[in-house]
Scaffold this motif. Structure first.
Motif, short mmCIF file in Angstrom:
data_model
loop_
_atom_site.label_atom_id
_atom_site.label_comp_id
_atom_site.label_asym_id
_atom_site.label_seq_id
_atom_site.Cartn_x
_atom_site.Cartn_y
_atom_site.Cartn_z
N PHE A 97 4.73 61.72 79.09
CA PHE A 97 5.42 62.83 79.74
C PHE A 97 6.08 63.78 78.74
O PHE A 97 6.19 64.98 79.00
N VAL A 98 6.48 63.24 77.61
CA VAL A 98 7.03 64.12 76.55
C VAL A 98 5.92 65.08 76.08
O VAL A 98 6.15 66.27 75.93
N LEU A 149 13.39 55.97 83.73
CA LEU A 149 12.32 56.62 82.95
C LEU A 149 12.63 58.09 82.70
O LEU A 149 12.52 58.58 81.57
N THR A 150 13.04 58.80 83.75
CA THR A 150 13.30 60.24 83.60
C THR A 150 14.41 60.48 82.58
O THR A 150 14.28 61.39 81.73
N THR A 208 4.54 55.41 78.31
CA THR A 208 4.66 56.26 79.50
C THR A 208 5.61 57.42 79.21
O THR A 208 5.33 58.58 79.57
N GLN A 209 6.71 57.11 78.56
CA GLN A 209 7.65 58.18 78.18
C GLN A 209 6.96 59.20 77.28
O GLN A 209 7.09 60.41 77.47
N ASP A 210 6.20 58.68 76.29
CA ASP A 210 5.50 59.57 75.34
C ASP A 210 4.50 60.48 76.06
O ASP A 210 4.31 61.63 75.66
N ILE A 233 7.51 64.14 87.11
CA ILE A 233 7.59 62.77 86.59
C ILE A 233 7.61 61.78 87.76
O ILE A 233 6.86 60.80 87.79
N ILE A 268 13.05 59.97 79.11
CA ILE A 268 12.15 61.06 78.71
C ILE A 268 12.99 62.26 78.28
O ILE A 268 12.72 62.90 77.25
N LYS A 288 14.39 61.70 74.90
CA LYS A 288 13.38 61.87 73.85
C LYS A 288 13.12 63.35 73.60
O LYS A 288 12.90 63.79 72.47
N LEU A 289 13.15 64.14 74.65
CA LEU A 289 12.90 65.58 74.50
C LEU A 289 14.03 66.26 73.72
O LEU A 289 13.81 67.27 73.07
N SER A 318 7.70 51.63 88.03
CA SER A 318 8.12 51.86 86.65
C SER A 318 9.65 51.84 86.59
O SER A 318 10.31 51.83 87.64
N GLN A 329 4.82 59.03 87.66
CA GLN A 329 5.25 58.01 86.71
C GLN A 329 4.63 56.64 86.99
O GLN A 329 4.24 55.93 86.06
N TYR A 339 5.26 67.76 78.65
CA TYR A 339 6.30 68.80 78.65
C TYR A 339 6.16 69.72 77.45
O TYR A 339 6.29 70.94 77.58
#
Lengths: 182, 98
Positions: free
Chosen positions: A43-44, B28-29, A39-41, A14, B32, B35-36, B24, A18, A47
């Motif tokens: 990387f989700v 962010l990490t 951006t989050q989506d 990331i 993420i 969300k996971l 960014s 990123q 993964y």
């Protein structure tokens, strides 16, 4: 194939990518909060579905592809929503001030982003990748999964259309200045 | 020689090259990873929703058409049967045929 053995590997991934993803998404969706979400989506997705990376292109190309697809989907959803009811972000400003634009170019960049919004999706995508991300035509063809000649055609038409759109946006005060000088 | 308008358009288009990359969000990490932790959304593409609605409307329309045709046909058939059974061949119900 991508393999995230542990959290630290994924975090390093990331960190490495990123900014690249965020910047291209920001240029596409022209909204900082939306760009962060997308951006989050990205990387989700990376993964959850690492098997989608088949190794026939570079990881950067693959990330660009996911980022562009998610950005286009987001823009299409926004447009559809506004057909049936109030736009999702009613308070969204009409003009986009990209945080990375230098002060002396700010006004012109606002016009550029406004004009870009009126391009068809494929031309918009090609234009951003070429003129803002400085990818080569070969890289763009890999990201967009189209031929080189299609990329050339898209960028040519994008430039033509932008010139037409901007011609209609030429500021009144500039016109008056010229008339006064005459 | 380009006029002022053309020069302005050139400058606007050129401004694309002057956009610097921005950092960014520092969190962010973390976002993420949050969300996971959530269950993946069963995101149904909007196109599929529209397609389902259209198909259901078509089926409904066909059903209504068939129902209306059946009603009309069966009503007229029933009427004809009744006429035949009672020998009502004329419209004059009150005539004294005796």
């Amino acid at each position: 194939m991508l393999n995230f053995q542990d959290e630290s590997t994924f975090r390093a991934f990331i960190k490495e990518h990123q900014n690249m993803v965020f910047n291209v998404v920001l240029k596409m969706v022209q909204h900082v909060n939306d760009a962060e979400e997308i951006t989050q989506d990205v990387f989700v997705d990376v993964y959850r579905k690492p098997e989608m990376f088949r190794g026939n292109a570079s990881i950067t190309t693959w990330l660009y592809r996911i980022a562009m697809n998610k950005s286009i989907d987001h823009l299409r959803r926004k447009k559809k929503w506004s057909l049936f009811g109030p736009a999702k972000n009613e308070t969204e400003p009409l003009e986009f001030f990209h945080p990375g634009v230098q002060t002396e170019n700010r006004e012109k960049a606002v016009f550029l982003f406004k004009a870009m919004k009126k391009l068809p999706a494929k031309q918009y995508e090609a234009w951003v990748l070429s003129e803002m991300e400085n990818l080569s035509y070969k890289e763009i063809s890999e990201v967009m999964n189209v031929s080189l000649s299609s990329v050339e055609s898209l960028i040519f038409r994008a430039r033509q259309n932008l010139r037409k759109i901007l011609s209609g946006m030429y500021p009144e005060n500039e016109k008056r200045k010229i008339e006064n000088e005459k | 020689m380009k006029n002022n308008k053309e020069k302005w358009i050139d400058e606007v288009l050129q401004s694309a090259k002057t956009i610097n990359a921005v950092e960014s969000n520092a969190f962010l990490t973390t976002r993420i990873e949050a969300k996971l932790q959530q269950k993946p959304n069963a995101n149904i593409p909007v196109r599929w929703v529209y397609a389902t609605v259209v198909v259901m409307m078509i089926i409904l329309f066909i059903n209504i058409s068939i129902w209306r045709n059946t009603n009309v046909t069966s009503n007229s058939n029933a009427m004809q049967q009744l006429v035949q059974e009672y020998g009502w061949t004329s419209n004059d119900l009150y005539s004294n045929s005796n």
